[in-house]
Enzyme design. Structure first.
Site, PDB file in Angstrom:
ATOM      1  N   GLU A 103       0.957  -1.164  -0.167  1.00  0.00           N
ATOM      2  CA  GLU A 103      -0.113  -0.092   0.029  1.00  0.00           C
ATOM      3  C   GLU A 103       0.846   1.179  -0.013  1.00  0.00           C
ATOM      4  O   GLU A 103       2.006   1.297   0.434  1.00  0.00           O
ATOM      5  CB  GLU A 103      -0.949   0.197   1.277  1.00  0.00           C
ATOM      6  CG  GLU A 103      -2.269  -0.443   0.831  1.00  0.00           C
ATOM      7  CD  GLU A 103      -3.187   0.582   0.160  1.00  0.00           C
ATOM      8  OE1 GLU A 103      -2.566   1.439  -0.564  1.00  0.00           O
ATOM      9  OE2 GLU A 103      -4.292   0.626   0.456  1.00  0.00           O
ATOM     10  N   ASP A 107      -4.583   4.768   6.323  1.00  0.00           N
ATOM     11  CA  ASP A 107      -5.017   5.807   7.226  1.00  0.00           C
ATOM     12  C   ASP A 107      -6.197   5.345   8.014  1.00  0.00           C
ATOM     13  O   ASP A 107      -5.452   4.939   9.169  1.00  0.00           O
ATOM     14  CB  ASP A 107      -5.769   6.839   6.008  1.00  0.00           C
ATOM     15  CG  ASP A 107      -6.379   8.009   6.556  1.00  0.00           C
ATOM     16  OD1 ASP A 107      -6.181   8.508   7.690  1.00  0.00           O
ATOM     17  OD2 ASP A 107      -6.911   8.921   5.585  1.00  0.00           O
TER      18      ASP A 107
HETATM   19  P1  IMP Z   1      -7.778   4.048   4.310  1.00  0.00           P
HETATM   20  O1  IMP Z   1      -8.793   2.812   3.736  1.00  0.00           O
HETATM   21  O2  IMP Z   1      -8.678   4.930   4.983  1.00  0.00           O
HETATM   22  O3  IMP Z   1      -6.669   3.692   5.106  1.00  0.00           O
HETATM   23  O4  IMP Z   1      -7.056   4.902   3.221  1.00  0.00           O
HETATM   24  C1  IMP Z   1      -6.623   4.233   2.179  1.00  0.00           C
HETATM   25  C2  IMP Z   1      -6.300   4.771   0.699  1.00  0.00           C
HETATM   26  O5  IMP Z   1      -6.864   6.198   0.868  1.00  0.00           O
HETATM   27  C3  IMP Z   1      -4.939   4.904   0.499  1.00  0.00           C
HETATM   28  O6  IMP Z   1      -4.709   3.777  -0.403  1.00  0.00           O
HETATM   29  C4  IMP Z   1      -4.709   5.913  -0.456  1.00  0.00           C
HETATM   30  O7  IMP Z   1      -5.109   5.777  -1.777  1.00  0.00           O
HETATM   31  C5  IMP Z   1      -5.870   6.882   0.263  1.00  0.00           C
HETATM   32  N1  IMP Z   1      -5.323   7.914   1.312  1.00  0.00           N
HETATM   33  C6  IMP Z   1      -5.140   7.970   2.556  1.00  0.00           C
HETATM   34  N2  IMP Z   1      -4.637   9.113   2.918  1.00  0.00           N
HETATM   35  C7  IMP Z   1      -4.229   9.779   1.929  1.00  0.00           C
HETATM   36  C8  IMP Z   1      -3.451  11.029   1.766  1.00  0.00           C
HETATM   37  O8  IMP Z   1      -3.117  11.546   2.732  1.00  0.00           O
HETATM   38  N3  IMP Z   1      -3.340  11.708   0.739  1.00  0.00           N
HETATM   39  C9  IMP Z   1      -4.028  10.636  -0.641  1.00  0.00           C
HETATM   40  N4  IMP Z   1      -4.396   9.653  -0.471  1.00  0.00           N
HETATM   41  C10 IMP Z   1      -4.647   9.366   0.864  1.00  0.00           C
HETATM   42 MG    MG Z   2      -4.279   3.619  -2.300  1.00  0.00          MG
END
Ligand code: IMP
Ligand code: MG
Length: 182
Positions: A103, A107
């Site tokens: 990944e 986040d």
């Molecule tokens: P999660 O499912 O909330 O953990 O988000 C994961 C996905 O969201 C990552 O694979 C990124 O593509 C996108 N993402 C999360 N944080 C950021 C950021 O700060 N900038 C850009 N894309 C993000």
């Molecule tokens: Mg991503």
């Protein structure tokens, strides 16, 4: 200080390319130790954001491995929507294999938890997670993130593969949202 403008927002540099490369070398050394002499793992790179990281990580690996890509999406704008869709499916057989998800950033972890489950459901023998960036303040899920190149605060970043509504992926440095002018 170097700034970039994407859509309606301004970003300033926060992690230079050389620091990214150093953190990847340290992470690769750890993986080289863990996987040397083991069954060849299958890396599953999560598109689009992980394309640069996947390339630089694999260049630093000394053990034999395979690579496959998957495309999912969960983000709209600058915050996670919490649900993921499998857009482009896996083309490799994962049954009984050691799989490593690659990944760009973890986040809230919604994406990684879903992917982990999906790979286990497909019969993977073992699933490890490898990420360039982790936001520890945002990540509260149970899936262990074993390989992390860098931890960052809960800010929105772009560059080195990461986008803001599809722009900004091509930069070799990482930029953070600049709120100083707001
Ligand atoms: P999660 O499912 O909330 O953990 O988000 C994961 C996905 O969201 C990552 O694979 C990124 O593509 C996108 N993402 C999360 N944080 C950021 C950021 O700060 N900038 C850009 N894309 C993000
Ligand atoms: Mg991503």
């Amino acid at each position: 200080m170097e700034r970039i403008h994407l859509h309606d927002k301004t970003f300033r540099i926060c992690i230079p390319h050389s620091d990214i490369q150093k953190s990847i070398e340290v992470l690769a050394a750890k993986m080289n130790k863990d996987f040397e002499g083991k069954e060849k793992p299958l890396f599953v790179s999560v598109l689009n954001g992980s394309f640069m990281f996947t390339s630089d990580l694999l260049k630093n690996l000394t053990f034999q491995c395979e690579l496959s890509f998957i495309k999912v999406s969960s983000y709209a704008g600058t915050s996670s929507t919490g649900e993921i869709k499998e857009i482009m499916g896996l083309t490799s057989e994962v049954k009984g294999r050691s799989v490593i998800i690659v990944e760009d950033i973890v986040d809230t972890g919604a994406t990684i938890v879903e992917l982990h489950k999906m790979l286990m459901d497909k019969g993977a023998g073992e699933v490890n997670v490898c990420t360039l960036l982790l936001k520890p303040e945002a990540y509260k899920k149970d899936v262990k993130i074993k390989y992390v190149a860098m931890e960052i605060p809960n800010d929105f970043i772009v560059g080195y593969g990461l986008d803001y509504d599809e722009l900004g992926r091509q930069y070799k440095d990482i930029y953070v949202l600049d709120t100083s002018g707001e």
